[in-house]
Design a protein around this motif. Structure first.
Motif, PDB file in Angstrom:
ATOM      1  N   PRO A 200       0.833  -1.217   0.000  1.00 37.40           N
ATOM      2  CA  PRO A 200       0.000   0.000   0.000  1.00 37.40           C
ATOM      3  C   PRO A 200       0.858   1.253   0.000  1.00 37.40           C
ATOM      4  CG  PRO A 200      -0.009  -1.051   2.157  1.00 37.40           C
ATOM      5  CD  PRO A 200       0.668  -2.010   1.233  1.00 37.40           C
ATOM      6  N   GLU A 201       0.206   2.399  -0.133  1.00 37.92           N
ATOM      7  CA  GLU A 201       0.944   3.665  -0.217  1.00 37.92           C
ATOM      8  C   GLU A 201       1.837   3.866   0.994  1.00 37.92           C
ATOM      9  OE1 GLU A 201       0.158   8.499  -0.558  1.00 37.92           O
ATOM     10  OE2 GLU A 201      -1.503   7.087  -0.801  1.00 37.92           O
ATOM     11  N   GLN A 202       1.357   3.539   2.183  1.00 39.80           N
ATOM     12  CA  GLN A 202       2.180   3.563   3.387  1.00 39.80           C
ATOM     13  C   GLN A 202       2.414   2.127   3.841  1.00 39.80           C
ATOM     14  OE1 GLN A 202       1.148   6.252   6.550  1.00 39.80           O
ATOM     15  NE2 GLN A 202       0.579   7.914   5.163  1.00 39.80           N
ATOM     16  N   PHE A 203       3.645   1.822   4.206  1.00 40.66           N
ATOM     17  CA  PHE A 203       3.993   0.464   4.600  1.00 40.66           C
ATOM     18  C   PHE A 203       5.119   0.525   5.625  1.00 40.66           C
ATOM     19  CE2 PHE A 203       6.575   1.753   0.995  1.00 40.66           C
ATOM     20  CZ  PHE A 203       7.848   1.323   1.317  1.00 40.66           C
ATOM     21  N   ASP A 204       5.388  -0.621   6.261  1.00 39.03           N
ATOM     22  CA  ASP A 204       6.488  -0.660   7.212  1.00 39.03           C
ATOM     23  C   ASP A 204       7.497  -1.721   6.806  1.00 39.03           C
ATOM     24  OD1 ASP A 204       5.679  -3.227   8.250  1.00 39.03           O
ATOM     25  OD2 ASP A 204       4.209  -2.201   9.508  1.00 39.03           O
ATOM     26  N   VAL A 205       8.630  -1.726   7.486  1.00 36.95           N
ATOM     27  CA  VAL A 205       9.717  -2.604   7.095  1.00 36.95           C
ATOM     28  C   VAL A 205       9.338  -4.076   7.253  1.00 36.95           C
ATOM     29  CG1 VAL A 205      10.842  -2.654   9.366  1.00 36.95           C
ATOM     30  CG2 VAL A 205      12.218  -2.922   7.271  1.00 36.95           C
ATOM     31  N   GLN A 206       8.454  -4.389   8.191  1.00 38.69           N
ATOM     32  CA  GLN A 206       8.033  -5.781   8.357  1.00 38.69           C
ATOM     33  C   GLN A 206       7.286  -6.285   7.120  1.00 38.69           C
ATOM     34  OE1 GLN A 206       8.977  -7.769  10.824  1.00 38.69           O
ATOM     35  NE2 GLN A 206      10.105  -6.071  11.766  1.00 38.69           N
ATOM     36  N   GLN A 207       6.534  -5.414   6.486  1.00 34.91           N
ATOM     37  CA  GLN A 207       5.843  -5.798   5.253  1.00 34.91           C
ATOM     38  C   GLN A 207       6.841  -6.082   4.134  1.00 34.91           C
ATOM     39  OE1 GLN A 207       3.165  -2.240   5.711  1.00 34.91           O
ATOM     40  NE2 GLN A 207       1.668  -3.612   4.745  1.00 34.91           N
ATOM     41  N   VAL A 208       7.947  -5.353   4.126  1.00 30.74           N
ATOM     42  CA  VAL A 208       8.972  -5.602   3.114  1.00 30.74           C
ATOM     43  C   VAL A 208       9.708  -6.906   3.420  1.00 30.74           C
ATOM     44  CG1 VAL A 208      10.899  -4.620   1.845  1.00 30.74           C
ATOM     45  CG2 VAL A 208       9.236  -3.096   2.910  1.00 30.74           C
ATOM     46  N   TYR A 209       9.916  -7.183   4.702  1.00 38.37           N
ATOM     47  CA  TYR A 209      10.570  -8.443   5.078  1.00 38.37           C
ATOM     48  C   TYR A 209       9.773  -9.662   4.602  1.00 38.37           C
ATOM     49  CZ  TYR A 209      13.835  -6.059   8.280  1.00 38.37           C
ATOM     50  OH  TYR A 209      14.820  -5.268   8.815  1.00 38.37           O
ATOM     51  N   ALA A 210       8.498  -9.491   4.359  1.00 38.15           N
ATOM     52  CA  ALA A 210       7.669 -10.606   3.885  1.00 38.15           C
ATOM     53  C   ALA A 210       8.151 -11.139   2.531  1.00 38.15           C
ATOM     54  CB  ALA A 210       6.206 -10.172   3.793  1.00 38.15           C
ATOM     55  N   PHE A 211       8.950 -10.336   1.815  1.00 37.31           N
ATOM     56  CA  PHE A 211       9.490 -10.763   0.510  1.00 37.31           C
ATOM     57  C   PHE A 211      10.852 -11.450   0.660  1.00 37.31           C
ATOM     58  CE2 PHE A 211       6.767  -7.070  -0.430  1.00 37.31           C
ATOM     59  CZ  PHE A 211       5.911  -7.631  -1.374  1.00 37.31           C
ATOM     60  N   GLN A 213      11.879 -14.483   1.457  1.00 40.16           N
ATOM     61  CA  GLN A 213      12.046 -15.774   0.809  1.00 40.16           C
ATOM     62  C   GLN A 213      12.172 -15.628  -0.712  1.00 40.16           C
ATOM     63  OE1 GLN A 213      12.672 -18.736   2.072  1.00 40.16           O
ATOM     64  NE2 GLN A 213      12.792 -19.565  -0.014  1.00 40.16           N
ATOM     65  N   ALA A 214      11.293 -14.828  -1.304  1.00 38.69           N
ATOM     66  CA  ALA A 214      11.333 -14.627  -2.759  1.00 38.69           C
ATOM     67  C   ALA A 214      12.652 -13.990  -3.184  1.00 38.69           C
ATOM     68  CB  ALA A 214      10.155 -13.763  -3.201  1.00 38.69           C
ATOM     69  N   LEU A 215      13.133 -13.039  -2.402  1.00 35.63           N
ATOM     70  CA  LEU A 215      14.390 -12.375  -2.736  1.00 35.63           C
ATOM     71  C   LEU A 215      15.584 -13.309  -2.560  1.00 35.63           C
ATOM     72  CD1 LEU A 215      13.682  -8.896  -1.106  1.00 35.63           C
ATOM     73  CD2 LEU A 215      13.904  -9.364  -3.556  1.00 35.63           C
ATOM     74  N   VAL A 217      15.554 -16.432  -3.201  1.00 33.14           N
ATOM     75  CA  VAL A 217      15.562 -17.274  -4.398  1.00 33.14           C
ATOM     76  C   VAL A 217      16.143 -16.497  -5.576  1.00 33.14           C
ATOM     77  CG1 VAL A 217      14.093 -18.481  -6.078  1.00 33.14           C
ATOM     78  CG2 VAL A 217      13.631 -18.692  -3.627  1.00 33.14           C
ATOM     79  N   GLN A 218      15.786 -15.233  -5.674  1.00 36.98           N
ATOM     80  CA  GLN A 218      16.263 -14.394  -6.778  1.00 36.98           C
ATOM     81  C   GLN A 218      17.744 -14.073  -6.654  1.00 36.98           C
ATOM     82  OE1 GLN A 218      13.731 -11.007  -7.408  1.00 36.98           O
ATOM     83  NE2 GLN A 218      14.996 -10.156  -9.048  1.00 36.98           N
ATOM     84  N   PHE A 219      18.227 -13.946  -5.393  1.00 43.98           N
ATOM     85  CA  PHE A 219      19.634 -13.615  -5.144  1.00 43.98           C
ATOM     86  C   PHE A 219      20.230 -14.654  -4.186  1.00 43.98           C
ATOM     87  CE2 PHE A 219      17.318  -9.648  -5.980  1.00 43.98           C
ATOM     88  CZ  PHE A 219      18.054  -9.134  -7.035  1.00 43.98           C
ATOM     89  N   PRO A 220      20.438 -15.881  -4.658  1.00 45.41           N
ATOM     90  CA  PRO A 220      20.863 -16.975  -3.772  1.00 45.41           C
ATOM     91  C   PRO A 220      22.246 -16.784  -3.155  1.00 45.41           C
ATOM     92  CG  PRO A 220      20.979 -17.643  -6.083  1.00 45.41           C
ATOM     93  CD  PRO A 220      20.269 -16.329  -6.051  1.00 45.41           C
ATOM     94  N   GLU A 221      23.067 -15.930  -3.757  1.00 45.21           N
ATOM     95  CA  GLU A 221      24.416 -15.724  -3.228  1.00 45.21           C
ATOM     96  C   GLU A 221      24.414 -14.841  -1.978  1.00 45.21           C
ATOM     97  OE1 GLU A 221      23.529 -12.175  -5.686  1.00 45.21           O
ATOM     98  OE2 GLU A 221      23.183 -14.332  -5.879  1.00 45.21           O
ATOM     99  N   ASN A 222      23.317 -14.149  -1.707  1.00 44.13           N
ATOM    100  CA  ASN A 222      23.236 -13.248  -0.553  1.00 44.13           C
ATOM    101  C   ASN A 222      22.627 -13.989   0.644  1.00 44.13           C
ATOM    102  OD1 ASN A 222      22.151 -11.106   1.305  1.00 44.13           O
ATOM    103  ND2 ASN A 222      23.069  -9.779  -0.249  1.00 44.13           N
ATOM    104  N   LYS A 223      23.358 -14.027   1.738  1.00 43.89           N
ATOM    105  CA  LYS A 223      22.908 -14.745   2.939  1.00 43.89           C
ATOM    106  C   LYS A 223      22.381 -13.805   4.021  1.00 43.89           C
ATOM    107  CE  LYS A 223      24.343 -18.419   0.862  1.00 43.89           C
ATOM    108  NZ  LYS A 223      23.351 -19.280   0.159  1.00 43.89           N
ATOM    109  N   HIS A 224      22.294 -12.531   3.708  1.00 49.30           N
ATOM    110  CA  HIS A 224      21.830 -11.552   4.694  1.00 49.30           C
ATOM    111  C   HIS A 224      20.751 -10.678   4.045  1.00 49.30           C
ATOM    112  CE1 HIS A 224      25.250 -12.750   7.185  1.00 49.30           C
ATOM    113  NE2 HIS A 224      25.990 -12.650   6.093  1.00 49.30           N
ATOM    114  N   ILE A 225      19.642 -11.297   3.712  1.00 52.94           N
ATOM    115  CA  ILE A 225      18.595 -10.636   2.932  1.00 52.94           C
ATOM    116  C   ILE A 225      18.000  -9.434   3.668  1.00 52.94           C
ATOM    117  CG2 ILE A 225      16.358 -10.930   1.799  1.00 52.94           C
ATOM    118  CD1 ILE A 225      18.616 -12.342   0.363  1.00 52.94           C
TER     119      ILE A 225
END
Length: 255
Positions: A200-211, A213-215, A217-225
């Motif tokens: 939504p237009e306003q969001f918090d960092v926890q909502q971004v953390y919900a991604f 797992q998907a991230l 998979v997209q960036f498997p070399e990064n262990k500190h998402i």
């Protein structure tokens, strides 16, 4: 702006591909301005050049045009030879792309989408599995624009209606900071912008953390998402794509 192709140009043409190329390139050169500097028109390169289809004489931006009948499904767009396309994307003079959709019944333009070159990465170029018949190792490719954030697909014409040039040029300039990013860094920023599109237009960092797992998979070399997410939010904040409201909350800044 006249949204109809000039059908007088195709007398003597028989190939459907040649017909559409001739009509769409003529239409674009007569009607479209440079989204980078606002020049009233762009110019076509000479025939048989190995560079883009068009260029701006004032700011030297280069453009390629892809045309199809009917509206795009927003996913893959057919392109040319895979190796040539990868080389073109990696070149210093890599092009911006126009995607034109026309109505075949009356040869009229229905939609024109601009994908600025600063949004394009080599990961968007997807090789087809089969080589051309009789040409081993000569793979064709598609451009997958479904991975782009919405800000990477700028409408100039939608539903046969023109978008104000001032709006288009503003959207172009807002994300020019991506040109200063290395390929891997840009990939992360585009992925984050795609995630934020879903919030939504306003969001918090926890909502971004919900991604997370998907991230991963997209960036498997990064262990500190999560650390990377916070870093990308800071960059997008500094570039006025989002606004920090305090206490882990953010707001999207409208184009």
């Amino acid at each position: 702006m006249d949204l109809r192709f000039n059908k007088d140009l195709i007398e003597g043409y028989h190939s459907p591909r040649q017909i559409i190329r001739r009509l769409s390139e003529d239409w674009l050169e007569r009607n479209i301005y440079c989204p980078s500097c606002g020049r009233h028109s762009i110019s076509a390169f000479g025939n048989n050049t190995k560079v883009g289809d068009f260029f701006c004489p004032d700011c030297d931006e280069q453009f390629e045009l892809k045309s199809k009948s009917g509206l795009s499904n927003g996913k893959k767009v057919p392109d040319g030879a895979y190796e040539s396309m990868i080389a073109r994307i990696q070149a210093e003079d890599n092009p911006t792309f126009f995607f034109l959709a026309y109505r075949k019944a009356d040869y009229s333009v229905q939609q024109l989408v601009l994908v600025p070159k600063h949004f394009i990465t080599t990961k968007m170029i997807v090789p087809r599995h089969k080589a051309l018949k009789g040409r081993n190792n000569y793979l064709m490719c598609d451009m997958d624009i479904s991975t782009l954030p919405e800000s990477g697909k700028i409408l100039l014409i939608d539903k046969a209606q023109m978008i104000e040039p001032e709006t288009v040029c503003h959207q172009w300039k807002k994300h020019l900071f991506l040109r200063q990013q290395q390929s891997k860094s840009k990939g992360w920023l585009l992925a984050m912008m795609k995630c934020i599109d879903k919030l939504p237009e306003q969001f918090d960092v926890q909502q971004v953390y919900a991604f997370e797992q998907a991230l991963s998979v997209q960036f498997p070399e990064n262990k500190h998402i999560k650390d990377k997410i916070r870093q990308q939010l800071q960059i997008l904040r500094n570039q006025n794509v989002i606004e920090f409201l305090g206490r882990g909350k953010y707001r999207k800044i409208k184009s």
